[in-house]
Structures are given as C-alpha cells and as structure tokens.
Design an enzyme around this catalytic site. Structure first.
Site, PDB file in Angstrom:
ATOM      1  N   GLU A  19      37.918  26.841  43.469  1.00 53.04           N
ATOM      2  CA  GLU A  19      37.581  27.823  44.511  1.00 53.04           C
ATOM      3  C   GLU A  19      36.268  27.479  45.212  1.00 53.04           C
ATOM      4  OE1 GLU A  19      40.046  31.504  42.425  1.00 53.04           O
ATOM      5  OE2 GLU A  19      37.868  31.666  42.593  1.00 53.04           O
ATOM      6  N   ASN A  43      39.084  46.034  47.167  1.00 54.21           N
ATOM      7  CA  ASN A  43      38.320  46.205  45.921  1.00 54.21           C
ATOM      8  C   ASN A  43      36.990  45.454  45.940  1.00 54.21           C
ATOM      9  OD1 ASN A  43      39.331  43.643  45.563  1.00 54.21           O
ATOM     10  ND2 ASN A  43      40.245  44.021  43.551  1.00 54.21           N
ATOM     11  N   TYR A  75      44.767  32.083  48.320  1.00 52.94           N
ATOM     12  CA  TYR A  75      45.550  32.962  47.450  1.00 52.94           C
ATOM     13  C   TYR A  75      46.970  32.424  47.198  1.00 52.94           C
ATOM     14  CZ  TYR A  75      42.101  36.772  47.364  1.00 52.94           C
ATOM     15  OH  TYR A  75      40.992  37.547  47.136  1.00 52.94           O
ATOM     16  N   HIS A 116      35.861  39.506  44.902  1.00 51.52           N
ATOM     17  CA  HIS A 116      36.718  38.605  44.146  1.00 51.52           C
ATOM     18  C   HIS A 116      35.824  37.756  43.261  1.00 51.52           C
ATOM     19  CE1 HIS A 116      39.531  35.386  43.122  1.00 51.52           C
ATOM     20  NE2 HIS A 116      38.546  34.564  43.396  1.00 51.52           N
ATOM     21  N   LYS A 176      34.275  41.146  49.927  1.00 50.77           N
ATOM     22  CA  LYS A 176      35.473  41.307  50.767  1.00 50.77           C
ATOM     23  C   LYS A 176      35.200  42.177  52.013  1.00 50.77           C
ATOM     24  CE  LYS A 176      38.769  40.648  46.974  1.00 50.77           C
ATOM     25  NZ  LYS A 176      40.036  41.136  46.366  1.00 50.77           N
TER      26      LYS A 176
END
Ligand code: CMP
Length: 140
Positions: free
Chosen positions: A128, A114, A51, A117, A11
């Site tokens: 995905e 964070n 998302y 993913h 990320k």
C-alpha cells in the site's frame, strides 16, 4: 519491539469535516510518527486498484465512489509495531463496534464513511505504501 511502517488514509468524510489535524493528533498520541503525507484527489482507477482485493464484494462500487467523493490524505506512519498500533487507535471497521478512545468511535459516520483506513499486515503495508509513495518521499 521493532520499529515498522504502516499506511493510512484519512478518508473523504474526515477531510470534508476538516478533521485532518484531529485524526493526525490521535495517531501521533498513539505513538505513531507521520513520515510521509500528501492530500490527493484519488482517481477512480487508483481507488479501484487500491481496493482490488474487495472487487467481488457487494459494496465495492459504493466504496470506490465514496473514496473519490473528495480529497483524502495518504500517510506513511512509523512506530513500534506500527500496523497493530494504528489498527488499535483506528478502532473497529464499523463505528457501532468501535471502542471508546478510538478514531472511528470519535469521528466515523458509518461503516463506509469510517474516517480512516489502515493496513492489516506488514506485507500489505509495504504494498500500500508503494502504491502511493516513492521511497524518496518518505522522510523519517
Ligand atoms: P477499509 O479499511 O478502508 O477497507 C475496506 C473498506 O470497505 C472498509 O474500510 C469500509 O470502510 C468499507 N466498507 C463499506 N461497506 C462495508 C461493509 N458492508 N463491510 C465491510 N467494509 C465495508
């Protein structure tokens, strides 16, 4: 145990801090092989689409804004029981709950920033992966 694939995103908080290599090293040391990888700037439409399952959540807008705040590295990872293997090395979503030795314990800044993913099931991994990669880009 079957060799399977999962989908990973490094990320913007991690790419910003030049942690692409450090994160990838932890993935590899956990027994995962990077069989596809590209650094991209996600569009708002891509982030909203990726998302979409979270679109009713109160944090959806902030999540999308964060995911387009800088480049990400999207990857396909291969290994025995890849989804679980990846989730184990990622650690808990909230870094405050992440175990020692996990990527999020080492690097994550917050529940939003964070660092990584990872797909939560084999079925979602397929969806995905197909969202970001053509099969021809995946080279085991
Ligand atoms: P990820 O695995 O990418 O899937 C959805 C993301 O939403 C999750 O990681 C978190 O980074 C992010 N997120 C932001 N705020 C929250 C929250 N309050 N609860 C759960 N996830 C959150």
């Amino acid at each position: 145990m079957a060799v399977t694939r999962t989908f990973s995103i490094i990320k913007p908080d991690a790419t910003r801090r030049n942690l692409t290599g450090a994160v990838t090293k932890m993935l590899e040391e956990a027994g995962l092989r990077v069989v596809a990888s590209k650094r991209i700037q996600m569009t708002k439409e891509q982030a909203e689409g990726f998302y979409a399952v979270h679109k009713e959540r109160p944090f959806f807008g902030e999540l999308v804004d964060f995911m387009i705040s800088g480049p990400v590295v999207v990857q396909v990872l291969e290994g025995e029981d890849a989804v679980k293997r990846n989730r184990d090395v990622m650690g808990a979503t909230n870094p405050a709950d992440a175990a020692e030795g996990t990527i999020r314990k080492a690097f994550a800044e917050s529940i939003e920033a964070n660092s990584v993913h990872g797909s939560d099931s084999d079925e979602n991994a397929k969806i995905e992966i197909a969202f970001f990669f053509d099969e021809s880009e995946i080279v085991g």
